[in-house]
Design a protein around this motif. Structure first.
Motif, PDB file in Angstrom:
ATOM      1  N   GLU A 216       0.821  -1.213   0.000  1.00  0.00           N
ATOM      2  CA  GLU A 216       0.000   0.000   0.000  1.00  0.00           C
ATOM      3  C   GLU A 216       0.858   1.267   0.000  1.00  0.00           C
ATOM      4  O   GLU A 216       0.556   2.197  -0.742  1.00  0.00           O
ATOM      5  N   PRO A 217       1.918   1.321   0.827  1.00  0.00           N
ATOM      6  CA  PRO A 217       2.719   2.557   0.806  1.00  0.00           C
ATOM      7  C   PRO A 217       3.312   2.858  -0.573  1.00  0.00           C
ATOM      8  O   PRO A 217       3.303   4.016  -1.001  1.00  0.00           O
TER       9      PRO A 217
ATOM     10  N   ALA B 252       1.102   4.560  -2.760  1.00  0.00           N
ATOM     11  CA  ALA B 252       0.862   5.949  -2.377  1.00  0.00           C
ATOM     12  C   ALA B 252       2.080   6.836  -2.654  1.00  0.00           C
ATOM     13  O   ALA B 252       2.139   7.974  -2.205  1.00  0.00           O
ATOM     14  N   GLY B 253       3.090   6.289  -3.353  1.00  0.00           N
ATOM     15  CA  GLY B 253       4.255   7.096  -3.695  1.00  0.00           C
ATOM     16  C   GLY B 253       5.327   7.114  -2.614  1.00  0.00           C
ATOM     17  O   GLY B 253       6.247   7.921  -2.657  1.00  0.00           O
ATOM     18  N   PHE B 254       5.194   6.231  -1.635  1.00  0.00           N
ATOM     19  CA  PHE B 254       6.212   6.141  -0.588  1.00  0.00           C
ATOM     20  C   PHE B 254       7.307   5.190  -1.057  1.00  0.00           C
ATOM     21  O   PHE B 254       7.031   4.233  -1.793  1.00  0.00           O
ATOM     22  N   LEU B 255       8.545   5.431  -0.625  1.00  0.00           N
ATOM     23  CA  LEU B 255       9.642   4.535  -0.970  1.00  0.00           C
ATOM     24  C   LEU B 255       9.838   3.531   0.166  1.00  0.00           C
ATOM     25  O   LEU B 255      10.256   3.904   1.267  1.00  0.00           O
ATOM     26  N   VAL B 256       9.520   2.280  -0.089  1.00  0.00           N
ATOM     27  CA  VAL B 256       9.659   1.247   0.948  1.00  0.00           C
ATOM     28  C   VAL B 256      11.046   0.630   0.841  1.00  0.00           C
ATOM     29  O   VAL B 256      11.386   0.012  -0.157  1.00  0.00           O
TER      30      VAL B 256
ATOM     31  N   PHE C 139      -1.472   2.630   7.327  1.00  0.00           N
ATOM     32  CA  PHE C 139      -1.876   2.081   6.031  1.00  0.00           C
ATOM     33  C   PHE C 139      -2.793   0.895   6.256  1.00  0.00           C
ATOM     34  O   PHE C 139      -2.668   0.207   7.266  1.00  0.00           O
TER      35      PHE C 139
ATOM     36  N   LEU D  48      10.931   6.149   2.933  1.00  0.00           N
ATOM     37  CA  LEU D  48      10.730   7.589   2.841  1.00  0.00           C
ATOM     38  C   LEU D  48       9.298   7.868   2.404  1.00  0.00           C
ATOM     39  O   LEU D  48       8.810   7.253   1.445  1.00  0.00           O
TER      40      LEU D  48
END
Lengths: 121, 121
Positions: free
Chosen positions: A96-97, A100-104, B88, B114
DNA sequence: TTCCTTATTAGTAATGATTACTATTATCAT
DNA sequence: ATGATAATAGTAATCATTACTAATAAGGAA
């Protein structure tokens, strides 16, 4: 980064066991080979080994951190009965992150409960 | 278990915010209503509230535990840039431990990386 | 091999979150 | 209202982790 016998011993120990150890447990184990190694040295090297992605850390509801020489993605199961930590495969979907454009960069999955043996009692 | 104004204040605080707080942050916040509340009281009540499943705890690679008044199953994302913790949704499949006969009472999913904002920099 | 630079170490002190302890206080069933 | 006792405030203790410093050792250059 220099190769020291202290760091080598710590990494060798974690790689030789398919288990999870606290800093103190690692300290005790490595002390059998290097009797005067310092606990601070253990912590510093563990931090470096994590940074180099040679080992991973496992945070549980325990007050201390556990270290794991097995770095492939996997989940952990903490048994609230016998306190053992078990490895389990981790099924990775599109998280999911990231949608949402998050860097995991890392993900930790920890289950809590009772292992098969403790569950029977 | 008795209802005390200390426990009520702690729970009200956590429920009123959709955020994650350390014991010290909760202590500071609740002290505005109960100036002489003790930090030990905060810890004791947090432990009880977790046992009663009124709140959950969030273990990150930080040295302290965070507490969350939102108890529905969800994952956490810890931004290594701004240190913010994001919620999330958590997609639950049949977990590997349950297939193996383990009793899963809880599961924690924490992502590290991030957030969208920090990722752009 | 020897020497020199400097990363790393051992040993110890400091930090900071959490827990333990105890006399006092406040909740709530009677 | 009152008494038993759970919970609290305040403080001390614990314990994992980090910081500090003088001494040591890794490894590149001569």
């Amino acid at each position: 980064m220099r190769v020291t016998k202290q760091r080598t011993a710590i990494l060798d120990f974690l790689r030789s066991k398919r288990h999870h150890y606290s800093a103190t447990q690692i300290y005790d184990a490595v002390r059998e080979k290097i009797p005067n190694i310092s606990l601070g040295t253990v912590y510093r090297n563990l931090a470096q080994l994590i940074e180099d992605k040679e080992i991973i850390s496992v945070e549980t509801s325990d007050k201390c951190v556990y270290y794991d020489g097995f770095t492939a993605d996997h989940a952990h199961f903490v048994c609230e009965g016998c306190k053992e930590i078990f490895d389990f495969p981790l099924i990775l979907e599109d998280s999911e992150p990231s949608k949402a454009g998050f860097l995991v960069e890392n993900q930790r999955v920890v289950y809590y409960g009772l292992c098969a043996k403790c569950n029977k009692k």
